[in-house]
Design a protein around this motif. Structure first.
Motif, mmCIF file in Angstrom:
data_model
loop_
_atom_site.group_PDB
_atom_site.id
_atom_site.type_symbol
_atom_site.label_atom_id
_atom_site.label_comp_id
_atom_site.label_asym_id
_atom_site.label_seq_id
_atom_site.Cartn_x
_atom_site.Cartn_y
_atom_site.Cartn_z
ATOM 1 N N SER A 1 0.908 -1.220 0.123
ATOM 2 C CA SER A 1 -0.196 0.206 0.015
ATOM 3 C C SER A 1 0.740 1.186 -0.166
ATOM 4 C CB SER A 1 -0.867 -0.052 1.075
ATOM 5 O OG SER A 1 -0.242 0.475 2.335
ATOM 6 N N LYS A 2 0.206 2.404 -0.204
ATOM 7 C CA LYS A 2 0.996 3.489 -0.127
ATOM 8 C C LYS A 2 1.329 4.282 1.117
ATOM 9 C CE LYS A 2 0.319 5.003 -4.924
ATOM 10 N NZ LYS A 2 -0.135 6.115 -5.999
ATOM 11 N N ASP A 3 0.632 3.492 2.065
ATOM 12 C CA ASP A 3 1.149 4.189 3.361
ATOM 13 C C ASP A 3 2.271 3.219 3.969
ATOM 14 O OD1 ASP A 3 -0.657 2.169 3.644
ATOM 15 O OD2 ASP A 3 -1.863 3.064 5.035
ATOM 16 N N GLY A 4 2.739 2.343 3.172
ATOM 17 C CA GLY A 4 4.104 1.660 3.664
ATOM 18 C C GLY A 4 3.568 0.367 4.288
ATOM 19 N N LYS A 5 2.409 -0.107 4.162
ATOM 20 C CA LYS A 5 1.951 -1.308 4.931
ATOM 21 C C LYS A 5 1.954 -2.389 3.949
ATOM 22 C CE LYS A 5 -0.508 0.547 8.563
ATOM 23 N NZ LYS A 5 -2.150 1.057 8.819
ATOM 24 N N MET A 6 2.257 -3.646 4.431
ATOM 25 C CA MET A 6 1.886 -4.831 3.633
ATOM 26 C C MET A 6 1.035 -5.538 4.045
ATOM 27 S SD MET A 6 4.935 -7.026 1.686
ATOM 28 C CE MET A 6 5.666 -7.270 2.983
ATOM 29 N N CYS A 7 0.095 -6.200 3.346
ATOM 30 C CA CYS A 7 -0.942 -6.976 3.879
ATOM 31 C C CYS A 7 -0.715 -8.694 3.529
ATOM 32 C CB CYS A 7 -2.328 -6.577 3.754
ATOM 33 S SG CYS A 7 -2.642 -4.889 4.367
ATOM 34 N N TRP A 8 -0.917 -9.332 4.177
ATOM 35 C CA TRP A 8 -0.780 -10.839 3.916
ATOM 36 C C TRP A 8 -2.140 -11.195 4.026
ATOM 37 C CZ3 TRP A 8 3.181 -14.344 2.648
ATOM 38 C CH2 TRP A 8 3.210 -15.738 2.629
ATOM 39 N N PHE A 9 -2.757 -11.945 3.075
ATOM 40 C CA PHE A 9 -3.931 -12.517 3.217
ATOM 41 C C PHE A 9 -3.945 -13.883 2.878
ATOM 42 C CE2 PHE A 9 -4.788 -7.887 1.800
ATOM 43 C CZ PHE A 9 -6.121 -7.706 2.465
ATOM 44 N N ASP A 10 -4.411 -14.617 3.670
ATOM 45 C CA ASP A 10 -4.792 -16.009 3.545
ATOM 46 C C ASP A 10 -5.906 -16.174 3.027
ATOM 47 O OD1 ASP A 10 -5.071 -18.603 3.822
ATOM 48 O OD2 ASP A 10 -3.646 -19.050 5.304
ATOM 49 N N MET A 11 -6.465 -16.752 2.161
ATOM 50 C CA MET A 11 -7.735 -16.642 1.495
ATOM 51 C C MET A 11 -8.609 -17.473 2.002
ATOM 52 S SD MET A 11 -7.645 -14.843 -1.870
ATOM 53 C CE MET A 11 -8.119 -15.875 -3.141
ATOM 54 N N MET B 1 6.699 -18.712 4.535
ATOM 55 C CA MET B 1 6.321 -20.158 4.254
ATOM 56 C C MET B 1 4.772 -20.685 4.448
ATOM 57 S SD MET B 1 7.485 -23.161 3.697
ATOM 58 C CE MET B 1 8.866 -24.351 4.098
ATOM 59 N N VAL B 2 4.294 -21.076 3.373
ATOM 60 C CA VAL B 2 2.920 -21.802 3.383
ATOM 61 C C VAL B 2 2.889 -22.974 3.387
ATOM 62 C CG1 VAL B 2 0.832 -21.527 2.250
ATOM 63 C CG2 VAL B 2 2.376 -19.733 2.049
ATOM 64 N N TYR B 3 2.484 -23.451 4.707
ATOM 65 C CA TYR B 3 2.416 -25.117 4.776
ATOM 66 C C TYR B 3 1.290 -25.588 4.221
ATOM 67 C CZ TYR B 3 5.567 -23.469 8.526
ATOM 68 O OH TYR B 3 6.656 -22.982 9.133
ATOM 69 N N SER B 4 1.247 -26.902 3.520
ATOM 70 C CA SER B 4 0.181 -27.678 3.073
ATOM 71 C C SER B 4 -0.990 -27.952 4.118
ATOM 72 C CB SER B 4 0.753 -28.876 2.396
ATOM 73 O OG SER B 4 1.472 -29.568 3.343
ATOM 74 N N ASP B 5 -0.382 -28.130 5.471
ATOM 75 C CA ASP B 5 -1.455 -28.353 6.494
ATOM 76 C C ASP B 5 -2.270 -27.124 6.743
ATOM 77 O OD1 ASP B 5 -2.743 -29.072 8.552
ATOM 78 O OD2 ASP B 5 -1.107 -29.086 9.942
ATOM 79 N N LEU B 6 -3.453 -27.267 6.469
ATOM 80 C CA LEU B 6 -4.256 -26.193 6.510
ATOM 81 C C LEU B 6 -4.380 -25.510 8.082
ATOM 82 C CD1 LEU B 6 -7.129 -26.950 4.145
ATOM 83 C CD2 LEU B 6 -5.669 -25.256 3.935
ATOM 84 N N ASN B 7 -4.103 -26.451 9.048
ATOM 85 C CA ASN B 7 -4.431 -26.103 10.439
ATOM 86 C C ASN B 7 -3.079 -25.001 10.847
ATOM 87 O OD1 ASN B 7 -6.540 -27.302 11.042
ATOM 88 N ND2 ASN B 7 -5.374 -29.364 11.456
ATOM 89 N N GLN B 8 -2.115 -25.013 10.153
ATOM 90 C CA GLN B 8 -0.771 -24.093 10.323
ATOM 91 C C GLN B 8 -0.910 -22.933 9.720
ATOM 92 O OE1 GLN B 8 2.462 -26.441 10.344
ATOM 93 N NE2 GLN B 8 3.628 -25.465 11.669
ATOM 94 N N ASN B 9 -0.757 -21.812 10.357
ATOM 95 C CA ASN B 9 -0.590 -20.721 9.707
ATOM 96 C C ASN B 9 0.590 -20.420 8.998
ATOM 97 O OD1 ASN B 9 -3.302 -19.716 10.366
ATOM 98 N ND2 ASN B 9 -2.753 -19.141 12.412
ATOM 99 N N PRO B 10 0.587 -19.599 7.826
ATOM 100 C CA PRO B 10 1.701 -19.273 7.133
ATOM 101 C C PRO B 10 2.842 -18.702 8.291
ATOM 102 C CG PRO B 10 -0.009 -18.200 6.215
ATOM 103 C CD PRO B 10 -0.714 -18.919 7.239
#
Lengths: 709, 598
Positions: free
Chosen positions: A601-611, A655-664
């Motif tokens: 974003s233009k205010d210097g933030k980066m957002c990570w979305f887990d869909m 790191m994105v795990y294939s286990d859905l229970n584990q958050n990136p």
């Protein structure tokens, strides 16, 4: 008061004059010898027209005539004398030429005239010459009687009050009768003679109530008696009870000893005194004179409340003058300050830092600058890496597109497009080395000529456009016109407005362009093989920033300034809306797995979305103080990067795990510096190498850098 | 119907219903603002901070339950009665009905605060916990001028004076005083009563001026409550040491303004009597077993007699001391108390005219000393040969007894704070005493240790080592956790430094061991290779430290949540400020030393 007195004095003078001037008075004066001679006759004639001047004076003043007693004779005499002297002065005043006869008219009428009015004979009375202030002051200083002189505006002359008159005025000011001799409370002399008359006024018999005791009094007494008997009225003082006793018996029964009501929040205890408050502190606690002076420059709140002092001995310590005030302030705090429970954390600030895995374990990641690609003359806006990892294309504001060999930093080819390049992107198919370039209103599909002969033939076939096509559309103006560009031997897609981004579909046949000011034609999807353009998104909510294809599935991401909308292209409907919560989205990148998105974003933030997780961001990283210009994922390594106008690029482990229970797992790895700022802009683009953990950054200083592990 | 829509006239919910502004509360209770204020002070009700301030940010909010609590307070009715009564008196006087006015004035409605105190402090410990402000206030009022016609009634000031003396007498008698600090603002005392640390401030014994910038009504209301509270607390405390509470003092001493001494005498006499009480009963009962058990009257009279007998010797100072010692031995106390009681044990201290007598008369007996002063009613005269110390606060001392030391008053306070008898050389008459340090400051936590604090620490450790082998105090061992703790505290900073050194040493040692191991294993590494290895590792370490220094802060900050990041930054700012302060102190110290030498 003074003004009133002056007015009274003036009235007095006037009345005197008027009385003197009236015909009747003259008559009286004429009669005077006769009156002196025969008093009885005068009294017989009329009470009002008494011969004495005193009576006439009092009459003129409006006081009711009172019978003159013999006691008042002496006063009369004195007044007589007074009048005689007055008459003497009168006789001298006879020479005063005239008196005003204008009557009761406003004196303003004569303000501008030379005369003040007319005398009896109808002659004009001239105004006297005005004395100026200094003169009148000097005259006043010289003359001891000046304070008695009053200016009569009506007759335009000065009147001097006599001593008697001054006395009268002073008496009037005090609220007394004008003359000292008047007795306002004279004993009443009854007109009726009561003695020896023999009959009462009323002849009624004496009533009974004069002889029997009062019933009401008796009732009152009974009331009192009853009240005393009942104990309502007590005469002895109440007995004093002991005011202290053993209030807290035993503290054993806990249930009973609970405080009622709301939870009690004890007031915080006052701060205990430190070394500096001592009467004899160490030398280092006493501020120097300069420091004390500098306190004056501080804000009221920051200024120290207490300035340490040192006393040589205990006996020289004075009483603390603010003792009462400080105690009072404490009282105010106790009953006026709202109290809340606040958790005070007493921890080491280092413990707040999250436990991150060691960076050594997360290697390889780009750490140091390995190569620089120089050649552009303007800020390098965009770069793109060939899928084979051999070539890099870059577009700059100087209007050139360059293709570089990555390993040698050799510039292979240069095209001068003429307009500032906004975005550039390689076709993802390795056998189709074609560049999509957005510059101005156009998008160029450019053959780089890097393939072998067979591939070149295919490309040439693909890039062939029939010129007749635009005419066939006929009536409505086409959204995009596919035109053959002869100069570079490529296809030129002419848009109506400026194009910002161009992105390929993973299969290399479709690509999308974004025209931010295009309203309902902002986002277009083009098919290269059929030279066909679609406009599936008629309605956009907000200004579009960029549009990206999903790396594996037929899903399409459109980012507007606030939100990211995710569309399913097959079902043709909205799948998800990601709420960024940032001020303005500048860039978007999709994880190769496809379920995670990062947004800069233009205010210097980066957002990570887990869909899969939520439509809100899973983590927001505030790394850059300035705008983030671009974000990028690595295709195979768990890396992502962001670059910003503050001349830095951050590399993160994601790191994105294939286990859905584990958050990136997101770990910041490295801050890459090296670019210099130009014109307020820093790093404009960053891209990962498709196979190696290398990062390319394009700077506004017209240099492209390669960071290797 | 949706929840957010509330039809007019329906009940409110949430913060709007829970909290009420002050003006509304006053209207709700139908009292004047001053009465409301008074009620709040007496009931201990304070405004609260609602999460959502419905009526505006600048208003004061009370909890509705608190206000209902006030509304059901009988005191509210009492205040109304008092107001009505005042009106009646006024009316009677205006009608020149002197009779009625007198009668009314005789029966003025009064109120008592005992129920309120019990309500606010259900247990005695609760009361002790909140006693700090109370004591400070009472002591301040005790120091105010008791002048007729001033804004504060004379009886009230006298009452405060009496209460403060009673409290001090108790603290002194039970040796529960712990720390004293003479500041510019007054003298801070800290006592430990029933496990609660109670700190209070007494103004210097000088005339206070009644200033105009305070609202005396508020202060008087507070003092009214605090005086009542302290009365009950004193009662309970005196009860706990078996002394009859409203003490009856020796009128002669009272007239000499030595109330505290009179009180002390009273207490010691009383406790002595009552501690001897069971013995008396036992003896009487022994006698009566043989004769008869029925005659209660004689028993009573006998008791009386016994009491009188015990009271009589109390009038002599020697007997008093004896009694005190007896009771002392009976108590079983913790270590600290014992230490406090024995600090001035064998000292006989005489106060000169110019020293703050009240404070020292309170303090010295609290630490086991015997004290006298110049003036009538004092237990012993200046010419007494047994006097060990004379407290003097004048530039020079004329007549000097060689048998005693002439010290400044600060010596007493410093000794108490250090819990050892400090050498008196620095405090002798005419010298500028060493700096007086606050005992409330944890120097290590503060990060700066004044020079004199270190000197005292050294003396303390020296004294401990001296004391340890003595046979009298065998029970306190080296293993005593308290002493260990104290010692641990003493060189915490030194320990830190040592630990650092140790770590370095161990690292080197480890390296050496590794090398040795390698040699032993017979791996034929060429020395150059191993050297290289070592160097590279060293470089690695160096590089690592550099990078961590530079970037770790930024990087870890990035991954923090915003809340934590802000907190972290705020904490950092606080630490910086602290460091800055210490730096200023060090700078000043350096300058002072430079100017001294130069």
């Amino acid at each position: 008061m003074v003004a009133a007195a002056a007015a009274a004095a003036a009235a007095m003078g006037k009345s005197r004059r008027s009385s003197k001037n009236s015909d009747r008075l003259e008559q009286e004066i004429d009669e005077k010898p006769a009156a002196n001679g025969d008093v009885e006759e005068a009294s017989d004639r009329d009470e009002e027209s008494q011969p004495s001047d005193a009576a006439s004076l009092s009459e003129d003043e409006g006081s009711p005539g009172s019978p003159v007693d013999s006691e008042e004779d002496n006063w009369d005499v004195s007044d007589d004398e007074d009048h005689r002297s007055g008459e003497e002065s009168d006789s001298s005043e006879e020479e005063v030429p005239s008196r005003n006869t204008i009557g009761d008219v406003p004196l303003e009428w004569y303000k501008d005239e030379e005369h003040i009015g007319y005398d009896v004979a109808g002659r004009k009375i001239k105004k006297q010459a005005r004395r100026d202030r200094i003169e009148s002051f000097l005259a006043g200083v010289d003359d001891a009687k000046n304070w008695r002189k009053i200016y009569d505006e009506y007759n335009d002359e000065e009147v001097e009050l006599t001593k008697e008159e001054v006395k009268i005025i002073s008496r009037m000011l005090k609220g007394k009768t004008p003359h000292a001799g008047v007795d306002p409370y004279a004993p009443y002399v009854d007109w009726f003679v009561w003695d020896d008359k023999g009959h009462p006024l009323s002849n009624a018999p004496e009533p009974k109530r004069r002889f029997v005791p009062s019933k009401w009094e008796q009732k009152k007494v009974v009331q009192y008696v009853r009240a005393i008997r009942k104990g309502l009225i007590k005469f002895d003082k109440p007995k004093e009870e002991p005011h202290v006793y053993l209030l807290w018996g035993d503290d054993s029964s806990a249930a009973e000893n609970k405080r009622h009501g709301l939870s009690y929040i004890p007031a915080p205890k006052p701060k205990l005194a430190g070394h500096e408050e001592s009467y004899n502190p160490s030398v280092e606690y006493i501020p120097t004179q300069e420091e004390i002076n500098s306190y004056q420059l501080m804000y009221e709140e920051d200024r120290p409340k207490f300035i340490p002092r040192r006393f040589e001995s205990l006996r020289s310590v004075p009483a603390y003058e603010k003792a009462l005030k400080e105690n009072f302030d404490r009282c105010l705090d106790l009953y006026l300050c709202p109290r809340t429970r606040k958790k005070r954390i007493n921890i080491d600030p280092e413990s707040l830092k999250p436990k991150l895995p060691s960076r050594k374990d997360l290697r390889p990641y780009p750490r140091t600058c390995y190569l620089e690609y120089r050649g552009h003359t303007g800020p390098v806006k965009t770069i793109s890496i060939d899928i084979s990892g051999q070539w890099m294309a870059s577009g700059s504001f100087d209007g050139t597109v360059r293709v570089w060999e990555i390993e040698t930093s050799r510039c292979l080819r240069v095209w001068n497009v003429g307009e500032a390049i906004k975005h550039i992107s390689w076709n993802p198919l390795p056998e189709l080395p074609v560049l999509a370039i957005s510059a101005g209103h156009d998008v160029l599909i450019l053959d780089t000529g890097l393939g072998n002969a067979e591939e070149q033939a295919r490309i040439n076939e693909l890039l062939h456009v029939e010129e007749s096509k635009p005419e066939e559309d006929g009536g409505s103006t086409p959204v995009v016109s596919w035109v053959r560009d002869e100069k570079y031997d490529c296809i030129r897609l002419k848009h109506l407005k400026a194009v910002t981004t161009v992105e390929w579909h993973r299969k290399g046949d479709y690509f999308t362009t974004v025209v931010p000011s295009g309203d309902s034609r902002a986002i277009l999807i083009h098919q290269l093989s059929k030279k066909h353009t679609q406009n599936p998104f008629k309605k956009l909510h907000g200004l579009p920033v960029s549009a990206v294809f999903h790396p594996t599935r037929s899903i399409f991401f459109i980012s507007t300034k606030k939100n990211i909308r995710v569309y399913d292209l097959l079902k043709q409907k909205l799948v998800k809306k990601l709420e960024t919560g940032v001020r303005e989205v500048s860039s978007i990148a999709i994880h190769p797995g496809g379920d995670n998105v990062i947004v800069g974003s233009k205010d210097g933030k980066m957002c990570w979305f887990d869909m899969d997780l939520s439509s809100k961001s899973y983590k927001t990283l505030k790394a850059h103080p300035k705008d983030i210009t671009n974000v990028a994922f690595h295709r195979s390594y768990p890396l992502f990067a962001s670059c910003s106008d503050d001349c830095t690029a951050y590399v993160f482990h994601g790191m994105v795990y294939s286990d859905l229970n584990q958050n990136p797992l997101i770990v910041p790895l490295e801050i890459l510096r090296g670019h210099t700022s130009s014109d307020g802009r820093g790093v404009l683009d960053c891209k990962f190498h498709p196979r190696q953990p290398w990062l390319f950054t394009a700077g506004a200083d017209s240099i492209i850098k390669l960071y290797c592990h | 119907m949706p929840k957010h829509y509330r039809p007019p006239g329906k009940k409110k919910e949430g913060n709007a219903a829970k909290y009420i502004t002050r003006t509304k509360a006053v209207h709700y209770l139908q009292v004047s603002l001053s009465t409301f204020r008074k009620l709040c002070i007496l009931k201990g009700i304070f405004p609260r901070e609602p999460k959502k301030k419905v009526e505006g940010n600048h208003k004061t909010y009370y909890h509705m339950k608190d206000i209902l609590f006030l509304a059901h307070e009988p005191l509210l009715e009492k205040f109304r009665d008092i107001r009505a009564h005042k009106k009646k008196v006024k009316k009677a006087l205006a009608r020149k009905n002197r009779d009625l006015a007198d009668r009314l004035l005789n029966r003025e409605p009064t109120y008592k605060l005992d129920r309120l105190i019990l309500e606010r402090y259900p247990t005695f410990v609760d009361a002790l916990r909140d006693l700090d402000d109370c004591l400070t206030m009472v002591h301040l009022f005790a120091a105010l001028p008791a002048v007729e016609g001033e804004r504060i009634q004379v009886e009230r000031i006298h009452n405060c004076r009496r209460l403060s003396h009673e409290w001090q007498a108790y603290v002194s008698r039970t040796h529960s005083l712990r720390k004293i600090f003479i500041s510019v603002k007054g003298i801070y005392y800290q006592a430990e009563v029933e496990g609660q640390k109670i700190t209070w401030l007494t103004p210097h014994a000088l005339q206070q001026v009644l200033t105009d910038d305070v609202d005396y009504n508020v202060m008087l209301t507070f003092s009214e409550f605090y005086a009542a509270l302290l009365g009950f607390v004193n009662f309970k405390l005196y009860h706990s040491i078996n002394v009859k509470y409203p003490p009856i003092l020796d009128p002669r001493l009272e007239a000499l303004a030595a109330e505290l001494y009179a009180l002390c005498r009273y207490i010691s006499a009383g406790s002595g009597r009552l501690s001897g009480y069971p013995q008396a009963i036992a003896s009487i009962e022994d006698g009566q077993r043989e004769v008869e058990k029925t005659d209660t009257r004689t028993e009573e009279s006998e008791l009386r007699l016994a009491q009188l007998q015990h009271q009589l010797p109390a009038n002599e100072p020697g007997a008093l001391m004896h009694l005190m010692e007896n009771t002392d031995d009976m108590d079983d106390e913790d270590h600290e108390k014992k230490e406090c009681r024995n600090l001035f044990r064998n000292f006989k201290i005489f106060l000169s005219r110019e020293v703050p007598r009240e404070s020292l008369l309170f303090v010295i007996p609290a630490f086991g000393g015997v004290v006298s002063w110049e003036g009538d009613g004092s237990p012993f005269k200046e010419s007494d040969e047994d006097i060990t110390h004379q407290i003097v606060d004048r530039p020079t001392q004329g007549h000097v007894f060689l048998s005693r030391e002439y010290v400044q008053p600060q010596w007493v306070y410093d000794c108490i704070n250090a819990r050892i008898i400090l050498p008196a050389e620095k405090y002798l008459v005419g010298r500028v005493p060493p700096p007086h340090l606050s005992p409330f400051v944890d120097n290590e936590a503060e990060g700066y240790i004044p020079e004199y604090a270190e000197t005292i620490k050294r003396l303390q450790t020296a004294a401990k080592k001296q004391v340890l082998p003595m046979p009298g105090i065998e029970n306190q061992d080296l293993d005593d956790p308290q002493t260990l703790l104290v010692e641990g505290i003493i060189d915490r900073t030194e320990a830190n430094e040592a630990a650092e050194k140790k770590r370095k040493l161990t690292m080197l040692e480890k390296q050496y061991h590794d090398e040795l191991n390698m040699e032993l294993q017979g791996i034929t590494y060429s020395t150059s290779l191993s050297n290289k290895n070592l160097q590279s590792s060293v470089e690695n370490v160096k590089e690592d430290t550099v990078t961590t220094l530079e970037e770790s802060e930024d990087l870890s900050k990035v991954s923090m949540s915003r809340k934590k990041r802000k907190l972290y930054e705020a904490m950092k700012i606080g630490q910086e400020r602290k460091k800055e302060k210490i730096k200023v102190l060090k700078e000043r110290k350096k300058n002072a030393e430079a100017s001294k030498t130069g």
